[in-house]
Design an enzyme around this catalytic site. Structure first.
Site, PDB file in Angstrom:
ATOM      1  N   VAL A   1      -9.355  23.211  37.973  1.00  0.00           N
ATOM      2  CA  VAL A   1     -10.527  22.222  37.396  1.00  0.00           C
ATOM      3  C   VAL A   1     -10.253  23.107  35.766  1.00  0.00           C
ATOM      4  O   VAL A   1      -9.952  21.836  34.955  1.00  0.00           O
ATOM      5  CB  VAL A   1     -11.654  21.601  37.874  1.00  0.00           C
TER       6      VAL A   1
ATOM      7  N   GLU B   1      -9.104  36.943  68.894  1.00  0.00           N
ATOM      8  CA  GLU B   1      -9.029  35.007  69.509  1.00  0.00           C
ATOM      9  C   GLU B   1      -7.491  35.243  69.567  1.00  0.00           C
ATOM     10  O   GLU B   1      -7.069  34.493  71.106  1.00  0.00           O
ATOM     11  CB  GLU B   1      -9.511  34.424  68.876  1.00  0.00           C
TER      12      GLU B   1
ATOM     13  N   GLY C   1      -7.631  24.500  57.399  1.00  0.00           N
ATOM     14  CA  GLY C   1      -9.209  24.787  57.940  1.00  0.00           C
ATOM     15  C   GLY C   1      -9.581  25.763  56.503  1.00  0.00           C
ATOM     16  O   GLY C   1      -9.499  25.984  55.847  1.00  0.00           O
TER      17      GLY C   1
ATOM     18  N   ASP D   1      -0.245  28.727  55.873  1.00  0.00           N
ATOM     19  CA  ASP D   1       1.340  28.193  55.835  1.00  0.00           C
ATOM     20  C   ASP D   1       1.704  26.697  56.268  1.00  0.00           C
ATOM     21  O   ASP D   1       2.693  26.170  55.906  1.00  0.00           O
ATOM     22  CB  ASP D   1       1.615  29.004  57.113  1.00  0.00           C
TER      23      ASP D   1
ATOM     24  N   ASP E   1      -3.041  35.616  57.275  1.00  0.00           N
ATOM     25  CA  ASP E   1      -1.575  35.603  57.981  1.00  0.00           C
ATOM     26  C   ASP E   1      -0.958  35.014  57.083  1.00  0.00           C
ATOM     27  O   ASP E   1       0.602  34.490  57.773  1.00  0.00           O
ATOM     28  CB  ASP E   1      -1.755  35.148  59.713  1.00  0.00           C
TER      29      ASP E   1
ATOM     30  N   MET F   1     -11.735  35.917  64.639  1.00  0.00           N
ATOM     31  CA  MET F   1     -10.512  34.665  64.385  1.00  0.00           C
ATOM     32  C   MET F   1      -9.777  35.186  64.169  1.00  0.00           C
ATOM     33  O   MET F   1      -9.551  36.378  63.495  1.00  0.00           O
ATOM     34  CB  MET F   1     -11.509  33.953  63.883  1.00  0.00           C
ATOM     35  N   GLY F   2      -8.788  34.426  63.867  1.00  0.00           N
ATOM     36  CA  GLY F   2      -7.421  35.086  63.074  1.00  0.00           C
ATOM     37  C   GLY F   2      -5.817  34.237  63.799  1.00  0.00           C
ATOM     38  O   GLY F   2      -5.267  34.345  63.265  1.00  0.00           O
ATOM     39  N   ARG F   3      -6.589  33.489  64.314  1.00  0.00           N
ATOM     40  CA  ARG F   3      -5.389  32.716  65.171  1.00  0.00           C
ATOM     41  C   ARG F   3      -4.165  33.709  65.888  1.00  0.00           C
ATOM     42  O   ARG F   3      -4.601  34.076  66.913  1.00  0.00           O
ATOM     43  CB  ARG F   3      -4.789  31.652  64.074  1.00  0.00           C
TER      44      ARG F   3
ATOM     45  N   THR G   1      -6.568  31.178  53.471  1.00  0.00           N
ATOM     46  CA  THR G   1      -7.191  30.915  55.182  1.00  0.00           C
ATOM     47  C   THR G   1      -7.819  32.256  55.509  1.00  0.00           C
ATOM     48  O   THR G   1      -7.989  33.325  54.597  1.00  0.00           O
ATOM     49  CB  THR G   1      -5.853  30.772  56.169  1.00  0.00           C
TER      50      THR G   1
ATOM     51  N   ARG H   1     -15.790  31.323  59.248  1.00  0.00           N
ATOM     52  CA  ARG H   1     -15.616  30.549  57.658  1.00  0.00           C
ATOM     53  C   ARG H   1     -16.951  29.557  56.804  1.00  0.00           C
ATOM     54  O   ARG H   1     -16.238  29.596  56.097  1.00  0.00           O
ATOM     55  CB  ARG H   1     -14.788  29.203  58.994  1.00  0.00           C
TER      56      ARG H   1
ATOM     57  N   ASP I   1      -7.670  34.000  57.634  1.00  0.00           N
ATOM     58  CA  ASP I   1      -6.645  34.542  58.978  1.00  0.00           C
ATOM     59  C   ASP I   1      -6.240  36.497  58.105  1.00  0.00           C
ATOM     60  O   ASP I   1      -5.301  36.657  59.043  1.00  0.00           O
ATOM     61  CB  ASP I   1      -6.386  33.591  59.742  1.00  0.00           C
TER      62      ASP I   1
ATOM     63  N   HIS J   1     -22.773  54.156  74.017  1.00  0.00           N
ATOM     64  CA  HIS J   1     -23.177  51.982  73.703  1.00  0.00           C
ATOM     65  C   HIS J   1     -21.347  51.935  72.608  1.00  0.00           C
ATOM     66  O   HIS J   1     -20.656  52.617  72.248  1.00  0.00           O
ATOM     67  CB  HIS J   1     -23.696  52.005  73.299  1.00  0.00           C
TER      68      HIS J   1
ATOM     69  N   ARG K   1      -6.577  18.436  58.647  1.00  0.00           N
ATOM     70  CA  ARG K   1      -5.594  17.807  59.824  1.00  0.00           C
ATOM     71  C   ARG K   1      -5.163  17.117  59.662  1.00  0.00           C
ATOM     72  O   ARG K   1      -5.767  15.872  59.744  1.00  0.00           O
ATOM     73  CB  ARG K   1      -5.713  18.769  60.516  1.00  0.00           C
TER      74      ARG K   1
END
Ligand code: ADP
Ligand code: F6P
Length: 322
Positions: free
Chosen positions: A26, A225, A13, A105, A131, A171-173, A127, A255, A129, A218, A74
């Site tokens: 570079v 996720e 990702g 990973d 993670d 997100m975060g898988r 990433t 992202r 995430d 409120h 991928r």
């Protein structure tokens, strides 16, 4: 063996700050008198021979841009022995004798496999995430959290006007780091992550009911996720608390966008360190940021480490949302 030509690729990702990392790779390599080649679309570019020369100016005007100029993909084919051998043969054909792999990973597993077959690779953690087990920080995390925070602030306005509960999935898988940090930053009533078992009745419903009694009008519930089910959670809150509720899944907006200072600086530093290793012919390493210091670890060891969730911070999130 000293490396003369470095390849650089982004894989898995995309994450804001990947461009800053490419730029650092570079510029560092060229300053060291090495050549640099850009491999397009992650490992797919090695298999399909989509390889371009990168010079000083090819990475101008990208430090502030999200995404990745090298594209990312991928590539299941790369996981086969045949795919890997094609990748190595193509790298050799283009004179590439070391690769900086910017990704997560999965991408590091590919880097390990190439290193084991004689093509030294250094992984740079990228990433949103956060993670990756071996490092406290991954490129893109800060930008993603800030984007999520800004989006939830907007949801808060409408939750406040309508006296509603807003349930937002970030997100975060399989990881809850984005949810935890965003949840604290937006003052969420509850933060639900896959790492911490929860009881919807006790940890969310009762909390909303009790805070409502003390005058709260409120509510914000941040859900990782990896937990999901935001529509179902919204329905339950509405039914059991008598508060109109709406669910939002933030998705890929997290992202994109211009990287924050932290991501630009981290990415620049990590890209620089990766080239320092490769120029000495040292591969099979990943760049890690731990305890305020940049370092590196053996990829195999890094992949076998287990990252521990920030349970203390999670308790803070829970205890102050009353
Ligand atoms: P991330 O790097 O963000 O974790 P993926 O898990 O999708 O993303 O991995 C990115 C790419 O890395 C895969 O498409 C594949 O080409 C390569 N890869 C992933 N896992 C392995 C593996 N076990 N062995 C070799 N290559 C792998
Ligand atoms: O790893 C980054 C990430 O955005 C995860 O948070 C999410 O689960 C996944 O990628 C989404 O993948 P894709 O962009 O392939 O839908």
């Amino acid at each position: 063996m000293a490396v003369k030509t470095i390849g650089v690729l982004t894989s898995g990702g995309d994450a804001p700050g990947m461009n800053a990392a490419i730029r650092a790779v570079v510029r560092t390599a060229l300053a060291e008198g090495l050549k640099v080649k850009g491999i397009m679309r992650g490992y797919a570019g090695l298999i399909d021979e989509e390889i371009i020369d990168l010079d000083l100016r090819s990475v101008s005007d990208i430090i502030h841009r999200g995404g990745t100029i090298l594209y990312t993909a991928r590539c299941p084919e790369f996981k086969t022995e045949e795919g890997m051998q094609t990748a190595i043969a193509n790298a050799r054909k283009h004179g590439i004798d070391g690769i900086v792999v910017i990704g997560g990973d999965g991408s590091f597993r590919g880097a390990r496999d190439l290193s084991e077959r004689g093509l030294p690779c250094v992984g740079v953690p990228g990433t949103i995430d956060n993670d990756i087990s071996s490092t406290e920080y991954t490129i893109g995390f800060d930008t993603a959290m800030n984007t999520a925070m800004e989006m939830v602030d907007r949801l808060r306005d409408t939750a406040q006007s309508h006296e509603r509960c807003t349930i937002v999935e970030v997100m975060g898988r399989h990881a809850g780091y984005i949810a935890l940090h965003t949840g604290i930053a937006v003052g969420a009533t509850a933060v639900l992550v896959p790492e911490v078992p929860f009881d919807l009745e006790k940890d969310v419903i009762n909390k909303i009911v009790n805070t409502k009694k003390s005058g709260k009008k409120h509510f914000i519930v941040v859900v990782a996720e990896g937990v999901g089910r935001v529509n179902e959670i919204a329905k339950t809150i509405e039914e059991k608390c008598g508060i109109e509720s709406r669910a939002t899944i933030l998705g890929h907006v997290q992202r994109g966008g211009s990287p924050t200072v932290r991501d630009r600086v981290m990415a620049s530093n990590m890209g620089y360190e990766a080239v320092q290793l490769l120029k000495q012919g040292i591969g099979n390493r990943v760049i890690c940021y731990n305890g305020g210091k940049m370092g590196n670890k053996d990829i195999f060891e890094a992949l076998n480490e287990k990252k521990s969730y920030e349970f203390d911070l999670h308790k803070v999130a829970h205890d102050i949302s009353i």
